[in-house]
Structure formats: structure tokens, C-alpha cells
Design an enzyme around this catalytic site. Structure first.
Site, PDB file in Angstrom:
ATOM      1  N   ARG A 173       0.874  -1.183   0.000  1.00 33.46           N
ATOM      2  CA  ARG A 173       0.000   0.000   0.000  1.00 33.46           C
ATOM      3  C   ARG A 173       0.904   1.225   0.000  1.00 33.46           C
ATOM      4  NH1 ARG A 173      -4.031  -2.103   4.729  1.00 33.46           N
ATOM      5  NH2 ARG A 173      -5.644  -3.065   3.452  1.00 33.46           N
ATOM      6  N   GLN A 202       6.821  -4.906   4.240  1.00 32.19           N
ATOM      7  CA  GLN A 202       6.805  -6.345   3.990  1.00 32.19           C
ATOM      8  C   GLN A 202       6.317  -6.678   2.582  1.00 32.19           C
ATOM      9  OE1 GLN A 202       6.030  -8.285   8.273  1.00 32.19           O
ATOM     10  NE2 GLN A 202       4.177  -7.386   7.448  1.00 32.19           N
ATOM     11  N   ASN A 231       7.039 -10.960   4.352  1.00 35.04           N
ATOM     12  CA  ASN A 231       5.701 -10.678   4.858  1.00 35.04           C
ATOM     13  C   ASN A 231       5.328 -11.644   5.974  1.00 35.04           C
ATOM     14  OD1 ASN A 231       3.108  -9.692   5.188  1.00 35.04           O
ATOM     15  ND2 ASN A 231       2.280 -10.877   3.470  1.00 35.04           N
ATOM     16  N   ASP A 375      -3.938  -8.289  18.116  1.00 35.76           N
ATOM     17  CA  ASP A 375      -4.154  -7.188  19.051  1.00 35.76           C
ATOM     18  C   ASP A 375      -5.042  -7.622  20.217  1.00 35.76           C
ATOM     19  OD1 ASP A 375      -6.404  -7.445  17.429  1.00 35.76           O
ATOM     20  OD2 ASP A 375      -6.276  -5.427  16.596  1.00 35.76           O
TER      21      ASP A 375
END
Length: 623
Positions: A173, A202, A231, A375
Site C-alpha cells: 500500500r 513487507q 511478509n 491485538d
């Protein structure tokens, strides 16, 4: 690319900046009403400057304008906060407080007349906010004009100020990542609080390959650390930042602020989260909130938790705002949609989240889960060690709306597998409840003709049952395998709505869903029987995303369903033999999960220390 080799604590300033009073956002797509509300008359709002024309009233009782006093009283050691503003002209500035019920009271006020850049200072005690309430300032003019600049909330500083590193994890991105880096570089005051910006790339399309990278890198200067690595998903990218910061000799009391690559970044979040972390009584995870990028006035959730018994993430804490228009009003009370009541989070998403290095030292690094629930697991592991998570109102970034992401995607594998792992680690992991939930999901996927999604679920269960050794490669092989598996199922492919393969547009009526059934189990059983018998209500039809519940789609022989992203459609075709095969496979797997659940729980708990150890991540990073 690297800068200084160590992060060290800084000498404390005379006053610690807790937040700035901003009057407009970092982008034209963001409403100024999130910052300052013009409730009467005319006012010109700029980022750092506000001009009130005669007979105007401006309130900072807004999402970004409020000081979250209740959170500061509960978690921090600051007895009072000071507001300072630089005023030119004539008018009144007042500090206003609210309580847990949203009732307001004026704390302090000062009127000025014909002044030129006069600094007005007002103090408010942080002493009556345990259950809720915030602070803000209101501005009023009479016959004259008032210019407001340099609005700042400050508290007494700590003995030393913690260094801060920002970590941006990115995968192909490039423009999004460059935009986030540029946003951080664009605002010098929060940037001055950052000692290092780690960009962990990555992807195969390198961020550094763009001409713009040199410009952004120059703006960040020697703060930038650009790292290329294989990655390893979000878990591997963000953990690399923790790994690097805790490697440094002077980083015993550092802040590590995660930032997604694809957010619209409000640089102010650096000031607010780091100030809070500098003044907490004990180290806590300080989470930023998520606002919707496609609907910038909407808050995702004020605080959330996961139901580990049913593997359900994103549960809204009672009393928390959820999908709320922050410029709107509550229909029942008529009051502004603000988070007056203090709510405690179970975890915070890593779209923007600050983790103190002391917590990493105490509980280890994140699990190598690759993607999804990393998370959540870390938040619950921290809580088990006595470290809370605080989702801080007013500290927000904009991220793509979650409900515009389709559930039927490859990431669902990691969501399910990692949910099982997290539940095994941090809950009772009751086999009966877990397996009932798994069976119910599988049945709805099959009757809804989401065979690829059913296969995705079964692959997640299968790999969970392989035990913690399956995580040894950090999820690289699993990511490749699940994409390959899903490619075998045609309904996982998205098509343009104007070019549905094998179906003429004129033969595709849009058929709305009936009301949701009052009793799900009998309806589900009926749908299963009808599909086994080859019965259907509709041969072919189009179904909107909002109507795509299983009880409606299961009535079709062929359903062309709008993708949640609104970018295309999926074609679901009934396949009785495939449904039976997947059903039998699922029944066998879920029975195996029921049988092996206690053993798997022991295995994952025993492997936790090794999996989260620095040496394991060093191996994964090939360092």
C-alpha cells in the site's frame, strides 16, 4: 536507513502538553464540527486559528475539542489541567465541565476587551470525574471580534519524558503508507515528540521505490528507520517495531505507537497518547479510537471487548458510543453524541495503539499469528498480567469502515483460527460452547451457499488442531494455502454487477428479504431439509448486501449477492453434493475439536513463552 542508535528519556519541560485546541482537521474531507462547533453567529475555523465575528458562540464540546477528564482522573496522577489561549480582540473564554450524565457546569471564565495577543490561562481541577465527564472551553463575542490562537491543555510534567517510536507496518500500500508518513512529517509539534519512525515494509512493491519517498524521508530526517522484511502479516510488522525499540540500550521506559499504513492520520494523536502514557500511575496500553474513513463523522466504537467463549470480537462495552455520528445528537436525550461516561476496554485495535516497553518486558512479544486477533490476544495477555487497556476519547484516526469489508474473504481463516488460539489461552475454552458456535456458523454458511467460507472455517479448525508448532513460520504458509483453497470455490470470486457470468441482466430480479425469523434454529433446520430435498422458493435473483442473511439467500437456487464492499457481486449456486461433503467433513472436525480441546489448551499455553520470546522473532526475522 537509520538514525540515532538509542532512545533515551528526555528532560521534562516546564509543562507537559496534553493536547492542543485545534479548530479544523488535517484534510478537507473532515468536518470542522468535529473540532469546533459554531453554535451561534459566524466564525472562521482554521487548523490553529479561530476568528469569531461579533455576536458569535463557539463551543469546543466536540470529539477533538474535549479534554477526557474522566480518563485522566482514573488512570493518571495529574490533579489539575491548565488551559492557555492567545486572544486578540474582545470576548469571553470559559472552561466548562460535564459529569457522567452529560450535565455541564462552568469551572472558570475570563473576559477580555481590545487585547492584542494576550495569553489567558484558566485552571481546572481533575477531581470530580471518576465515573465520567470531560472538560472543554467555550468562546463568546459581543460587539467586537475575537481571534483565538495557540490553545493548549497542559499538566505538570513527569520527572523524565518517555521517548516515543512510531511503527508503521505496510504491505503493498505504497501511496497509503507515504500519505501516513507525510502526515506525521507535516506537523512539527507532534513530530518533535517522536524519536523514531519505523516503517516496516513487507511488500513486493517497495515504498522506497517511489520518487516521493525521498521527499517524505527528508522531511522525517534522521528519525526515519526504513526496514524491509518478508511478509509476516500485521503481527510480524508491528512486532518488528517492538523488537527494534526494546533492543536499544536506553529504551527501558519507551512508548511504541503503532499506526496502520492506510489510515488518514491525525498527527495530534501523538501528543494525546504520549502525554497520557507519561502521566499514568502504572503502565497501560493507550489505544487510539477509529473513525470511519468513508463516513468521517462516525466513530467506530468508544471501547470494545471480545467474548472469548463465543469467539466474538468487537463487542461494544456497555455505555460506549458505537457507529455514532459525532456531530449529531442522541435521539432520546437530545444531547451531543460525546463519550461522557467512562468505559473500560478489553483491548484496542492496532490501527493506532501505544504500548509501553515495560509491558513488553513483562509479558513478551505478540504471538506470530500473522493477521487478525493479534491485538486482542495481546490486550488480554496484558490484562492477565495486571496491565489495562485504555481507549482514549479524542485520540483518533480515520480507517476504512469495517462494515464495508466482506466477511467471506481469506482473512476469515485467520480470524477463526486465531480466535480459537486466543480463547484457548485466555478463557475457560469450554468445548461445548465453542463447538456449538462452530457448528452453527458452518450450518449457516452451507445453507447460504458460501461453500468457500465453510471450507475456510474448516481449514481454520484443522490447523488449530495441529497445535502451536503450526505457528513456527509466522503464518506464511497458512496465508498461501488459504488463498489457494478458496480459489477452488467460484462464489468467492467477485464480479462486476454489470457482467454476471452465465446470467443475463434481464433475468436477474432484485428480491428483498422478508423480516428476520423470530426463532433461528427451526428455520435453519427447515432450510437444511429443503436444500437436501432440492426445494427452493426462487430459482435465480439478485440480493442486496443488506438482505444477504442466510435465511433469505437459502431460498434461492442461484443468488447474485452484492459484496459488502459495494464493488461487485458474488454468484452463489446451490450444490447439494458439495454441501453434504463439507457438512460431513465439518461434523468430523468439530467432534475432533470437542475431544481435543483440553489438550490443545494445554499445548498452546505451554508454548506461549517460546512463541512470544525475542529469540523466536529473531529467528523469524532472519537476524
Amino acid at each position: 536507513m537509520s538514525g540515532n542508535s538509542t532512545l533515551v528519556e528526555h528532560e521534562a519541560p516546564e509543562k507537559l502538553l496534553a493536547q492542543r485546541g485545534l479548530f479544523a482537521g488535517p484534510s478537507p474531507i473532515v468536518s470542522e464540527d468535529l473540532y469546533a462547533e459554531v453554535s451561534r453567529g459566524v466564525a472562521d475555523r482554521e487548523r490553529h486559528r479561530l476568528v469569531l465575528h461579533p455576536h458569535a458562540v463557539v463551543s469546543m464540546n466536540t470529539y477533538f475539542g474535549r479534554f477526557p477528564a474522566t480518563y485522566w482522573q482514573r488512570w493518571c496522577v495529574s490533579p489539575e489541567v491548565e488551559l492557555s489561549v492567545t486572544l486578540t480582540g474582545s470576548g469571553t473564554v470559559a472552561v466548562v465541565a460535564s459529569d457522567a450524565e452529560g450535565e455541564s457546569r462552568t469551572v472558570a471564565a475570563e473576559q477580555v476587551a481590545d487585547v492584542t495577543r494576550q495569553v489567558v490561562t484558566l485552571t481546572a481541577k481533575i477531581d470530580k470525574f471518576t465515573d465520567g465527564g470531560g472538560l472543554w472551553f467555550d468562546l463568546t463575542t459581543g460587539e467586537g471580534q475575537l481571534v483565538v490562537e495557540d490553545a493548549r491543555w497542559t499538566v505538570a510534567p513527569p520527572a523524565k519524558v518517555r521517548p516515543t517510536a512510531v511503527v508503521i507496518c505496510t504491505f503493498n500500500r505504497v501511496e497509503d503508507c507515504l500519505n501516513t508518513m507525510a502526515a506525521l512529517a507535516s506537523d512539527q509539534e507532534p513530530l518533535a515528540l517522536v524519536d523514531a519512525v519505523y516503517v516496516v515494509d513487507q511488500g513486493t512493491d517497495a515504498v522506497e521505490s517511489r520518487p516521493r519517498f525521498a521527499e517524505v524521508a527528508a522531511a522525517l530526517g534522521d528519525k526515519l528507520r526504513y526496514i524491509r522484511q518478508p511478509n509476516l502479516g500485521g503481527a510480524g510488522g508491528f512486532t518488528r517495531g517492538l523488537y527494534e525499540v526494546t533492543e536499544l540500550g536506553g529504551a527501558e521506559h519507551a512508548n511504541v505507537l503503532f499506526m496502520d499504513d492506510d489510515v488518514l492520520c491525525e498527527p495530534e494523536i501523538v501528543i494525546r497518547t504520549t502525554a497520557f502514557a507519561n502521566r499514568t500511575a502504572q503502565p497501560v496500553i493507550v489505544g487510539g479510537q477509529m473513525l470511519y474513513l468513508l463516513h468521517p463523522n462516525h466513530l467506530h466504537v468508544g471501547a470494545e471487548y471480545a467474548n472469548l467463549d463465543t469467539l466474538a470480537p468487537g463487542q461494544v462495552v456497555e455505555g460506549a458510543l458505537h457507529d455514532a455520528d459525532l456531530t449529531g445528537f442522541d435521539e432520546e436525550t437530545g444531547k451531543r453524541n460525546v463519550q461522557d461516561r467512562r468505559v473500560d476496554a478489553g483491548y484496542n485495535g492496532w490501527w493506532s495503539c501505544l504500548i509501553p516497553s515495560e509491558i513488553v518486558k513483562a509479558i513478551g512479544y505478540p504471538l506470530p499469528l500473522f493477521f487478525q486477533w493479534d491485538d486482542i490476544e495481546y490486550g488480554y495477555r496484558a490484562r492477565a498480567h495486571g496491565f489495562a487497556t485504555v481507549t482514549l476519547p479524542g485520540a483518533g484516526v480515520w480507517h476504512a469502515d469495517f462494515h464495508w469489508k466482506d466477511w467471506d474473504d481469506w482473512h476469515r481463516y485467520f480470524n477463526l483460527r486465531n480466535a480459537l488460539i486466543t480463547s484457548a489461552l485466555h478463557s475457560r475454552f469450554d468445548p461445548k460452547r465453542i463447538c456449538r458456535s462452530m457448528a452453527s456458523q458452518l450450518a449457516t454458511y452451507l445453507v447460504g451457499m458460501q461453500y468457500g467460507l465453510a471450507a475456510t472455517q474448516l481449514k481454520a479448525i484443522e490447523d488449530f488442531l495441529k497445535g502451536p508448532e503450526f505457528l513456527r513460520d509466522g503464518g506464511v504458509q497458512a496465508a498461501a494455502d488459504i488463498r489457494k483453497l478458496r480459489a477452488e470455490y467460484p462464489e468467492t470470486v467477485r464480479h462486476p454487477a454489470s457482467e454476471v457470468p452465465g446470467i443475463a441482466s434481464g433475468d436477474l430480479p432484485l428480491i428483498s428479504a422478508p423480516p428476520a425469523p423470530k426463532l433461528f434454529a427451526p428455520v435453519l433446520a427447515k432450510r437444511i431439509v429443503h436444500q437436501l430435498l432440492g426445494k427452493n422458493v426462487h430459482d435465480v435473483g439478485a440480493v442486496s448486501s443488506g438482505d444477504s442473511a442466510w435465511w433469505h439467500v437459502s431460498l434461492f437456487n442461484t443468488a447474485v449477492v452484492t459484496d459488502a464492499s459495494q464493488e461487485g457481486v458474488r454468484v452463489r449456486r446451490r450444490d447439494r453434493e458439495l454441501a453434504v461433503r463439507l457438512g460431513k467433513q465439518g461434523t468430523k472436525l468439530i467432534r475432533e475439536l470437542y475431544r481435543q480441546a483440553p489438550e490443545m489448551q494445554r499445548a498452546y499455553r505451554e508454548a506461549m513463552g517460546e512463541l512470544t520470546d525475542r529469540s523466536n522473532w529473531k529467528r523469524l526475522y532472519n537476524l
